[in-house]
Design a protein around this motif. Structure first.
Motif, short mmCIF file in Angstrom:
data_model
loop_
_atom_site.label_atom_id
_atom_site.label_comp_id
_atom_site.label_asym_id
_atom_site.label_seq_id
_atom_site.Cartn_x
_atom_site.Cartn_y
_atom_site.Cartn_z
N THR A 60 50.75 20.77 38.08
CA THR A 60 49.32 20.54 37.89
C THR A 60 49.07 19.04 38.02
O THR A 60 49.83 18.23 37.50
CB THR A 60 48.88 21.04 36.50
N PHE A 61 48.00 18.68 38.73
CA PHE A 61 47.72 17.27 38.97
C PHE A 61 46.22 17.00 38.92
O PHE A 61 45.41 17.92 39.03
CB PHE A 61 48.30 16.83 40.33
N SER A 62 45.88 15.73 38.76
CA SER A 62 44.48 15.31 38.82
C SER A 62 44.26 14.58 40.14
O SER A 62 45.21 14.12 40.78
CB SER A 62 44.13 14.40 37.65
N ILE A 63 42.99 14.48 40.56
CA ILE A 63 42.64 13.82 41.81
C ILE A 63 41.64 12.72 41.51
O ILE A 63 40.66 12.94 40.80
CB ILE A 63 42.01 14.81 42.82
N ALA A 64 41.91 11.52 42.04
CA ALA A 64 40.98 10.40 41.89
C ALA A 64 40.80 9.74 43.25
O ALA A 64 41.75 9.65 44.03
CB ALA A 64 41.51 9.39 40.88
N THR A 65 39.59 9.29 43.53
CA THR A 65 39.30 8.59 44.78
C THR A 65 38.76 7.22 44.47
O THR A 65 37.87 7.07 43.64
CB THR A 65 38.27 9.38 45.62
N GLN A 66 39.33 6.21 45.13
CA GLN A 66 38.86 4.83 44.97
C GLN A 66 38.58 4.28 46.36
O GLN A 66 39.43 4.34 47.25
CB GLN A 66 39.90 3.97 44.25
N TYR A 67 37.39 3.71 46.53
CA TYR A 67 37.00 3.14 47.81
C TYR A 67 37.39 1.68 47.87
O TYR A 67 37.20 0.94 46.90
CB TYR A 67 35.49 3.31 48.02
N GLN A 68 37.94 1.24 49.02
CA GLN A 68 38.37 -0.15 49.17
C GLN A 68 37.17 -1.09 49.01
O GLN A 68 37.28 -2.13 48.40
CB GLN A 68 39.03 -0.35 50.52
#
Length: 161
Positions: A60-68
């Motif tokens: 099980t994992f989490s997802i995170a998005t970071q924009y440059q």
């Protein structure tokens, strides 16, 4: 002499057993595995399978998005049918209002949740996703091209005894 030989045999058997049992814990902990690249064409959509390194452990994992560029509107949507392996992770780019022409980069981080299951390597997997919205064409617009490419960072793990 007979008693001494029996004692030596027992010691040898116990030592070998202890050594063999101790190596059971040296097996590599399962990790998240994602493809090294995902290329999205004119449909701005592509699927990628996320699994565990042993192919059987459900991680099980989490997802995170970071924009440059924090000023970029959110142009990348990561959609998943769940967050437990095996799972198909869908990358979809959208032409968000305010998105400038050029190359845009985001980092998608998949982080295993340490408690599910026990013994899983919790090292995050980072996928660098790049969107090229083209150079524009002047006049009526168009003339540019768009592509979305995702690639992962390779992690080499070693074990010492």
């Amino acid at each position: 002499m007979d008693a001494a030989q029996k004692l030596l045999k027992k010691i040898a058997i116990l030592t070998a057993s202890a050594w063999l049992l101790s190596t059971v814990g040296l097996a590599a902990a399962p990790t998240l595995v994602a493809p090294t690249t995902v290329s999205i064409g004119s449909t701005f959509f592509q699927s990628a399978l996320v699994t565990s390194s042993d192919g059987t452990t459900a991680i099980t994992f989490s997802i995170a998005t970071q924009y440059q560029n924090p000023a970029d509107p959110h142009w990348l949507q990561s959609i998943t049918g769940g967050t437990t392996t095996p799972v198909t992770l869908n990358f979809q780019a959208v032409n968000a209002p305010g998105l400038s022409t050029g190359v845009h980069t985001a980092t998608v981080t998949l982080t295993p949740i340490s408690s599910v299951p026990a013994g899983v390597d919790t090292t995050p997997v980072q996928i660098t996703v790049t969107l090229n919205t083209g150079s524009g064409g002047g006049g009526g617009g168009g003339g540019g091209s768009s592509s979305l490419i995702a690639s992962t960072t390779t992690v080499n793990l070693t074990s010492t005894l």
